[in-house]
Every structure is written in C-alpha cells, then in structure tokens.
Design a protein around this motif. Structure first.
Motif, PDB file in Angstrom:
ATOM      1  N   ALA A  55      59.026  23.526   7.623  1.00  0.00           N
ATOM      2  CA  ALA A  55      59.621  24.672   6.930  1.00  0.00           C
ATOM      3  C   ALA A  55      61.123  24.475   6.744  1.00  0.00           C
ATOM      4  N   GLU A  56      61.786  23.939   7.776  1.00  0.00           N
ATOM      5  CA  GLU A  56      63.221  23.692   7.664  1.00  0.00           C
ATOM      6  C   GLU A  56      63.514  22.659   6.578  1.00  0.00           C
ATOM      7  N   ARG A  57      62.690  21.598   6.538  1.00  0.00           N
ATOM      8  CA  ARG A  57      62.905  20.565   5.530  1.00  0.00           C
ATOM      9  C   ARG A  57      62.689  21.108   4.123  1.00  0.00           C
ATOM     10  N   GLU A  58      61.647  21.912   3.961  1.00  0.00           N
ATOM     11  CA  GLU A  58      61.387  22.484   2.638  1.00  0.00           C
ATOM     12  C   GLU A  58      62.513  23.414   2.219  1.00  0.00           C
ATOM     13  N   ALA A  59      62.996  24.234   3.165  1.00  0.00           N
ATOM     14  CA  ALA A  59      64.104  25.135   2.839  1.00  0.00           C
ATOM     15  C   ALA A  59      65.371  24.347   2.529  1.00  0.00           C
ATOM     16  N   ALA A  60      65.601  23.270   3.304  1.00  0.00           N
ATOM     17  CA  ALA A  60      66.790  22.448   3.053  1.00  0.00           C
ATOM     18  C   ALA A  60      66.706  21.761   1.701  1.00  0.00           C
ATOM     19  N   ALA A  61      65.500  21.299   1.349  1.00  0.00           N
ATOM     20  CA  ALA A  61      65.335  20.639   0.053  1.00  0.00           C
ATOM     21  C   ALA A  61      65.591  21.606  -1.093  1.00  0.00           C
ATOM     22  N   VAL A  62      65.079  22.834  -0.954  1.00  0.00           N
ATOM     23  CA  VAL A  62      65.310  23.840  -1.992  1.00  0.00           C
ATOM     24  C   VAL A  62      66.797  24.152  -2.097  1.00  0.00           C
ATOM     25  N   ALA A  63      67.438  24.337  -0.943  1.00  0.00           N
ATOM     26  CA  ALA A  63      68.872  24.640  -0.958  1.00  0.00           C
ATOM     27  C   ALA A  63      69.670  23.492  -1.550  1.00  0.00           C
ATOM     28  N   THR A 100      97.499  17.692 -19.802  1.00  0.00           N
ATOM     29  CA  THR A 100      96.190  17.496 -19.182  1.00  0.00           C
ATOM     30  C   THR A 100      96.273  17.756 -17.677  1.00  0.00           C
ATOM     31  N   VAL A 101      95.362  18.594 -17.180  1.00  0.00           N
ATOM     32  CA  VAL A 101      95.308  18.923 -15.753  1.00  0.00           C
ATOM     33  C   VAL A 101      94.000  18.366 -15.176  1.00  0.00           C
ATOM     34  N   VAL A 102      94.107  17.704 -14.055  1.00  0.00           N
ATOM     35  CA  VAL A 102      92.918  17.243 -13.330  1.00  0.00           C
ATOM     36  C   VAL A 102      92.962  17.818 -11.925  1.00  0.00           C
ATOM     37  N   VAL A 103      91.787  18.166 -11.423  1.00  0.00           N
ATOM     38  CA  VAL A 103      91.678  18.807 -10.111  1.00  0.00           C
ATOM     39  C   VAL A 103      90.568  18.123  -9.334  1.00  0.00           C
ATOM     40  N   ILE A 104      90.770  17.968  -8.035  1.00  0.00           N
ATOM     41  CA  ILE A 104      89.691  17.477  -7.175  1.00  0.00           C
ATOM     42  C   ILE A 104      89.794  18.193  -5.842  1.00  0.00           C
ATOM     43  N   GLY A 105      88.658  18.484  -5.222  1.00  0.00           N
ATOM     44  CA  GLY A 105      88.681  19.225  -3.963  1.00  0.00           C
ATOM     45  C   GLY A 105      87.378  19.098  -3.208  1.00  0.00           C
ATOM     46  N   ASP A 106      87.391  19.638  -2.009  1.00  0.00           N
ATOM     47  CA  ASP A 106      86.218  19.562  -1.127  1.00  0.00           C
ATOM     48  C   ASP A 106      86.181  20.823  -0.276  1.00  0.00           C
ATOM     49  N   VAL A 107      85.173  21.675  -0.521  1.00  0.00           N
ATOM     50  CA  VAL A 107      84.986  22.884   0.281  1.00  0.00           C
ATOM     51  C   VAL A 107      84.346  22.495   1.605  1.00  0.00           C
ATOM     52  N   VAL A 108      84.841  23.041   2.701  1.00  0.00           N
ATOM     53  CA  VAL A 108      84.287  22.742   4.019  1.00  0.00           C
ATOM     54  C   VAL A 108      82.853  23.254   4.087  1.00  0.00           C
ATOM     55  N   GLY A 109      81.925  22.391   4.522  1.00  0.00           N
ATOM     56  CA  GLY A 109      80.526  22.774   4.641  1.00  0.00           C
ATOM     57  C   GLY A 109      79.631  21.890   3.802  1.00  0.00           C
ATOM     58  N   HIS A 110      78.343  21.895   4.152  1.00  0.00           N
ATOM     59  CA  HIS A 110      77.357  21.107   3.414  1.00  0.00           C
ATOM     60  C   HIS A 110      76.114  21.959   3.202  1.00  0.00           C
ATOM     61  N   ASP A 111      76.218  22.966   2.356  1.00  0.00           N
ATOM     62  CA  ASP A 111      75.072  23.823   2.096  1.00  0.00           C
ATOM     63  C   ASP A 111      75.307  24.558   0.788  1.00  0.00           C
ATOM     64  N   ILE A 112      74.374  25.438   0.458  1.00  0.00           N
ATOM     65  CA  ILE A 112      74.478  26.144  -0.808  1.00  0.00           C
ATOM     66  C   ILE A 112      75.684  27.073  -0.820  1.00  0.00           C
ATOM     67  N   GLU A 113      76.095  27.593   0.360  1.00  0.00           N
ATOM     68  CA  GLU A 113      77.288  28.437   0.406  1.00  0.00           C
ATOM     69  C   GLU A 113      78.523  27.633   0.009  1.00  0.00           C
ATOM     70  N   ALA A 114      78.576  26.362   0.465  1.00  0.00           N
ATOM     71  CA  ALA A 114      79.713  25.520   0.101  1.00  0.00           C
ATOM     72  C   ALA A 114      79.731  25.259  -1.400  1.00  0.00           C
TER      73      ALA A 114
END
Length: 778
Positions: free
Chosen positions: A349-357, A408-422
């Motif tokens: 169930a966790e894997r399926e939920a993680a895959a969907v997310a 010309t403006v370029v932007v790069i970034g990284d939100v803390v976290g590894h999930d759908i909220e991030a």
C-alpha cells in the motif's frame, strides 16, 4: 468464539531443578572435564564440588590400573566417548568402578549409569550428562544370597523393584530425550521460518517460504495459504499439493463453503483430524479430500490486531490426533505468517501510494517546466531528470522568461522535501516569482526579497534554495555581443561559467545569503559578472553534484571539468553530455539544469532559428487507419507531442517518448533504443522534412509494444544509407532498420510519417539481425 490463545509460558528455574534433584547428576564437556555436579552427586561420592569442577573425570576418579585397556582407557571412558561422538544415549545397567577411600586404599563400588549426549549449538558434539546411582548394596546382596544358597538365588522383592524402577526410569528418560530433540528441531525450524520471513518482499515470497518450510518443520505433508485477491475473493497458493490442486483451487469466491475460506472469513481455528470430520463440516470437502489425498487438516486464521487477513492450512497424509504441543506450534507458525503478511500488505500500500504521489509530482513538475524562450543573441537549454526512486521525486525547478525590459531572466531552485507537497510548493514559488518578474522591472535581489516576503505573508510552510540571474546587455553597448549577468543567490549552489578560452569559473559572491522561507527581512545581495560572447552560463541543482559518501565540492570540481571538456559543442549536446557523464544510471535525486550561451552576431547556430514554442501533448484513444501498425485500438494509449522544427526538439521528443515508455513498464534496453531512434527520426524530420512550424511525434503503446511515428511535410520516403566508418553522419535510418522490430513509412499528399516499433520487454539492445525493413511501400 473460543479463546485460542496459548497459555503463558512457565517461568521455570532449571538451575534450581538441577541443584535440588534427589538424583545424582554429573555434566562433562567434550574433553570429559567436569563442568557441573549437583548436591546429590556431591553427597553420593563424598567429595566437595570445588574438588571436582574443572578437573578431568578420570583424574578426579583414577581408574583401577588392572581394569584399563592397552591404551590406558577404562570401559567407562570408552562408553562416554562413544556417547559424545555419536550423539546417541547409552545405558550402563551395571558398572564396576572402584574409588579411593580416606586413609588410603580403594573400595569396590558398583554403579548404574545413564549417559546422555547434549548436542552443541552447532549441532555437533557438545556436553555429556551422566546420571549416577550407587548399586553396590544391590550387588553385595545378590552375592551374599548366592553364597548362602550355593548358587544364584531369586532376587528379593525390593531388588526386583529397584531393577524395574531403573528400567522404567530409563525408558522415560529415552522418551523424554526423543521428545526434547523433536521439540528442539521444530522450534529451531520455526525460528528459521521467522528469520526468512523478515526478508520477504512480496506475498509470493511469503507463500514460498511458509509453504515450503513450515509444513516440513511440523512433519506435515504440505499446505495452502489463503489471501484476499483484487476481485474480493480468495487467492489460494497450494502448489505444494500438486499442480492440479493449484489449478483447480487458485481462486475461490469469498463465500466458498470450503474450510480455508471459512476460517479466513470467521477468524476461527478449524481442526479436521479425519476425512469424516471434514465431510461433516461441509459435503463439498469430499472433493477436496479426493483432489489432495490428505486425510488430516489444521486450518489456522491469520489474525493481526483482531483482524483476520487470511488463513493457513496444514495437511497430513494420514488421519491424526492433534496434541497441545503441536497446536501451539501451529498457532506460532500462523502468527509469524500473519505478521509477515500484514507487513507486506502495508508495504504494498505504501509503494502504491508513493508511486501515485510520485507520478503526480512529476506530472506537476513537467507541466510547470515549460520550454524556454530563445531571445536574440542568446540560446537557452533546459533539462529536468526525475529521481529513479518514486519516493525521491521532489521540488527541483527551473524557469526562463523575458522581462518587459527585454532582459532574459533564468531561475533555478530546490524546495526542501521529496514528495507531492514539495512539488506543489515548487509550483507556488515559481508562479509567484514569475508573476512579480514579468510585471515589474525588479532586479534579481528585489525578486528574491519579494518572494521571501510573500512566503511569510501567505504563511507558506516552505523552505527552498533559489538563484535568480538576469542576462543584460553591457551598459553603453546596445548592439554588442557581450553580456553581463546579474544574480542573487538564496542558499543555492554557485553557477558555473564556461569562457571562450576554455576556462570554467564559479559565480560566487562574497558571502552566502539565507534560504527562502527562513527570514523575510534577511539581506539579499546582488552580484555581477561579465559574459563574453561564446560563454556558457550553467545553473544546476544539487542532484547533479551530490553523491552519498562524497563531498559536494568534489562534485562541483567534477562538473567544472566536464563542462570545460564539452563547452564547445552545441548547447543541447553540452547539457546531454554533462548529464550523461555526471549522473548514475539510477539517480537518487531529481536534477534541474539551465544553460545559456551568449552568441556572436552571425553565429551559424542562430541562422534560420525558428521561434521556440512550448511542446504540446495530445492524447486520444480514437482508432486510426486499420493498416497502421500504430493504430490505437481498444485499451491502447496514444499520445501526440507537437514540437518546434528546431534541432533541440530532438532532445525534447526523445525524453518525452522515454517517459511514456517508462509509464508502460518498458525495460532499460527498450528505453535506450526508444531514446536513440526517436532522436534520429526527429532530427531527420527537422533537417529534411520541409516542416514549416511544428513536427508531430505520436506514441502508441498497445499489445506489449511501443510504436513511435514522426510526421513531417516532405512526401519523399527516407533513404537507408549504409555509412562508412569515417562518415560523421548519415546513420539515422540505418540505425532504425538495424534495431527496430519493425518500421515503415506512411506517405500522403500532406507529407509522410516515419514510424518504428519496439517490444516493451525487449531483453537486450543488441542487434537482433536483419530486420524486416519497411512494411509499407516506399
């Protein structure tokens, strides 16, 4: 429902039992050194415990020299060594072994001994337990009666009773020893099952472990496991009972009257010791007995937290009676199985939920990471590579756009976290920054400060790194080729610049600014650097340079070296080369990259460059021409991507095709070939397809295959050329012919479509031999 819980284990002090036993016991190690004696033994031999423990037995009690063999061994020593080495117990009903007496001399003594082998932890020879009884009085009485009568006399009643008692106790000891050995083997076997269950990663693993090893531990003849299937019934694993049994009973309805489903529904243990008891339970069991040829069954519920998740059935060929010890073992096996099954169901169930997310996160990211603009005098290339593990898809992002001022403006970034909220937070930050930047002339530092305050005002629970860079014309040189880059860095990794002379430098300010989302009033610095014509500005996220066990500075140095080696190539190839060199086959983190090249006026790379437009994807399930191998029939997934007719569209197209193929479970060989062949066919369409605006790339996944079709405006069929070794090009259609399972051309008045097909489960990328060639006429 009857309470089936096993009684609590007795808290037995076995040391106390040994010490207080009225029978004399002696324990020897494998060298026949005294390990322990009990109080009864000390009293029997008249010696102190300290005199005996730690000494060899035949040193503490020297044998009669006249009674030893040529090797100096007494018959008792030979018997002890035999028991130790064979592991088989031995009874010595009568043994003569004289002992020393205080004051000197030896006294004649007779003993009745029971020698029991106690195996070591490894199953080999271990200790020897010696039960000792002094029968000197018994022998003396028999001798005296023989003298009085001139021969052997009938034994007195108490002596006969003694012999009978000795015999009975011996038999009890042997039986107890055998029962102990059986119980020890079963407990050890269950321990092994429990250990192997901890490594099970699927329900199929659990079934193999429990059904292959569990019944064997219990001395049974196979079993079956009942678990819920996706249709709401019972999935039955019973291969150990024969293929015909597995085929007939592999799926049963939820309300099946058979014993296994009944136990799984009710959570009640069911014992069927005889065929008659099974048929009495339900008449349909008669067929099950005939199919399995097993006459005794024990069916145990698999219960976790008062919820029954299945049933375990164990069988025996012959009818039997279940004793309490056996039922306790059965319950223990069922409990282990239930715990493992519950863990695996939760894991699935966790894997399926993680895959969907993860799919949702990646879809959200890709929908926001649009194609970059191509301003005059500049070339912009972007890349996004998701993490290999679904749970690691996160908040890496990039953006590129032109402000109202034309810069010309370029932007790069990284939100803390590894999930759908991030991923969602990344979308919010990107939208805020873009909205502020395109409606105001704000500088990079002002943009970073405004976004930081917006995060605080809107109370967004977000922390992120970010770097905003604006590529501006050199003041006073509106028509010059050189540029100036102005940037502000909120805790992000420093960008790199590859200069025309081949050197690569970092754009690092004099100090590091805080990440976004920590302090809205934090100071935001702004720095500038020159970008000479021919330079490449390279922005990236940490997934490109960060490796487990390695420092980030080492990763940046490796990136610097790679960028220096490839910076002279076309910009799209620069990005691909850096990613191919820096990323492992299965990245642990997602990666975003933005690269900008400053061109000189008249650079051939800018000639005839079509205005870039975002690639657009369409999906349809409508059928096409029946003769088209890529026709989307029932259940097929057909998608079309329209990309600008520019060289960099080959990269966009191949990564899109690989993404679709990966969604349909394509293996690594298929993904590699899909990437290669798509790039070749799209490149041909851009170069020779007479395309005015957009190239249409269509993917159809159906029947275990992926078909890629590229539509252009040139009705002429492609020509397969067999390039020479020294040729630098001309191999596109040769590769398609060589590696595709099938390929062809659909020609019409509006142009043509070149297509190829690959199996999703292709085992290798190796040349499959001469392919079928075009299956449509040229």
């Amino acid at each position: 429902m009857r309470d089936q819980r096993a009684p609590a284990a007795l808290d037995v002090d076995f040391r106390r039992v040994f010490d207080t036993s009225p029978t004399a016991y002696l324990v020897l190690d494998r060298d026949l050194v005294v390990v322990e004696v009990n109080a009864a033994y000390v009293a029997l031999v008249g010696r102190d415990r300290e005199e005996l423990v730690g000494r060899p037995l035949f040193e503490a009690f020297p044998p009669d020299p006249a009674a030893v063999d040529e090797q100096g061994r007494h018959p008792l020593q030979v018997a002890l060594e035999r028991v130790r080495d064979t592991g088989r117990s031995q009874v010595v009903p009568l043994a003569k072994y004289d002992v020393d007496v205080p004051g000197g001399g030896r006294a004649e003594r007779f003993w009745s001994l029971t020698l029991v082998a106690l195996p070591g932890r490894d199953g080999g020879p271990g200790l020897v337990l010696e039960r000792v009884e002094d029968v000197t009085a018994y022998v003396a009485e028999r001798r005296a009666r023989g003298r009085d009568t001139g021969g052997e006399a009938p034994l007195p009643e108490h002596v006969e009773a003694l012999e009978a008692d000795l015999y009975v106790r011996l038999q009890e000891l042997v039986a107890a020893q055998e029962a102990r050995d059986v119980a020890a083997r079963r407990v050890a076997g269950l321990g092994e099952v429990a250990l192997r269950l901890t490594s099970a990663e699927s329900v199929q693993d659990l079934e193999r472990i429990v059904l292959a090893q569990g019944p064997q531990v219990l001395g049974a003849a196979g079993g079956a496991l009942f678990t819920r299937d996706e249709a709401g019934g019972w999935r039955v694993s019973a291969a150990a009972l024969g293929e015909h049994v597995q085929d007939r009973y592999q799926h049963l309805p939820f309300d099946s009257p058979l014993a296994g489903p009944w136990v799984a529904r009710t959570g009640r243990r069911l014992l069927l010791p005889t065929r008659a008891s099974g048929v009495a339970f339900h008449p349909s069991m008669a067929a099950a007995y005939a199919d399995t040829q097993r006459d005794a069954w024990a069916i145990l519920p698999l219960t976790v937290r008062e919820e029954c998740v299945g049933a375990l059935a164990v069988s025996w060929v012959e009818e039997r009676t279940f004793d309490a010890d056996e039922l306790e073992l059965l319950d223990s096996l069922a409990a282990q199985c239930a715990q493992a099954l519950d863990r695996l169901m939760a894991l699935r169930a966790e894997r399926e939920a993680a895959a969907v997310a993860a799919r949702t996160s990646e879809t959200l990211q890709r929908s926001l990471l649009s194609a970059p603009p191509q301003p005059a005098g500049l070339e912009v290339a972007v890349r996004y590579v998701p993490a290999a593990r679904a749970t690691q898809v996160g908040g890496d992002w990039y953006d590129a756009f032109v402000q109202r001022s034309g810069e010309t403006v370029v932007v790069i970034g990284d939100v803390v976290g590894h999930d759908i909220e991030a991923a969602a937070a990344m979308g919010q930050l990107r939208a805020m920054l873009r909205g502020i930047a395109v409606t105001t002339p704000a500088s990079p530092a002002e943009l970073v400060r405004a976004v930081d305050r917006a995060i605080d005002t809107l109370e967004l629970p977000t922390v992120a790194t970010g770097l905003v860079a604006r590529v501006e014309r050199v003041p006073g040189e509106p028509d010059g080729d050189d540029r100036v880059v102005r940037w502000s860095n909120a805790g992000h990794l420093p960008p790199l610049v590859a200069h025309p002379d081949g050197s690569v430098t970092q754009l690092a300010g004099e100090r590091t600014n805080l990440l976004l989302g920590i302090n809205p009033e934090a100071e935001r610095d702004e720095w500038t650097a020159d970008l000479a014509a021919g330079s490449v500005l390279f922005l990236y996220t940490d997934g490109l340079v960060e490796r487990r066990g390695e420092s980030v500075p080492l990763g940046i140095e490796a990136l610097r070296a790679r960028l220096a080696a490839s910076a002279g190539a076309p910009l799209e190839e620069v990005c691909d080369d850096v990613l191919d060199a820096m990323l492992p086959p299965h990245p642990e983190d997602d990666v975003a990259v933005v690269a900008i090249r400053v061109h000189r006026a008249g650079d051939p790379a800018l000639a005839d460059r079509a205005p870039a437009s975002p690639a657009a994807e369409e999906r349809t399930g409508a059928p096409r021409d029946a003769g088209d191998p890529g026709a989307a029939g029932p259940g097929a997934d057909r998608r079309t991507l329209r990309v600008p007719a520019v060289p960099q569209s080959a990269h966009t197209s191949r990564h899109w095709v690989v993404g679709v193929a990966r969604e349909h479970g394509a293996g690594d060989p298929t993904l590699a070939l899909a990437k290669l062949l798509t790039s070749e066919v799209v490149t041909n369409a851009v170069k020779y397809g007479l395309v005015r605006e957009l190239v249409a790339v269509t993917v159809t996944c159906a029947a275990g295959s992926i078909t890629v079709s590229v539509q252009d405006d040139n009705p002429d069929a492609p020509v397969v050329k067999h390039a020479r070794r020294e040729d630098t090009g001309g191999r596109g259609m040769e590769l398609v012919e060589r590696f595709a399972e099938a390929w062809g051309t659909d020609v019409s008045a509006a142009g043509k479509g070149v297509w190829f097909r690959l199996r999703l489960d292709r085992p290798t990328v190796h040349d499959p031999g001469t392919g079928p060639g075009p299956v449509s006429p040229p």
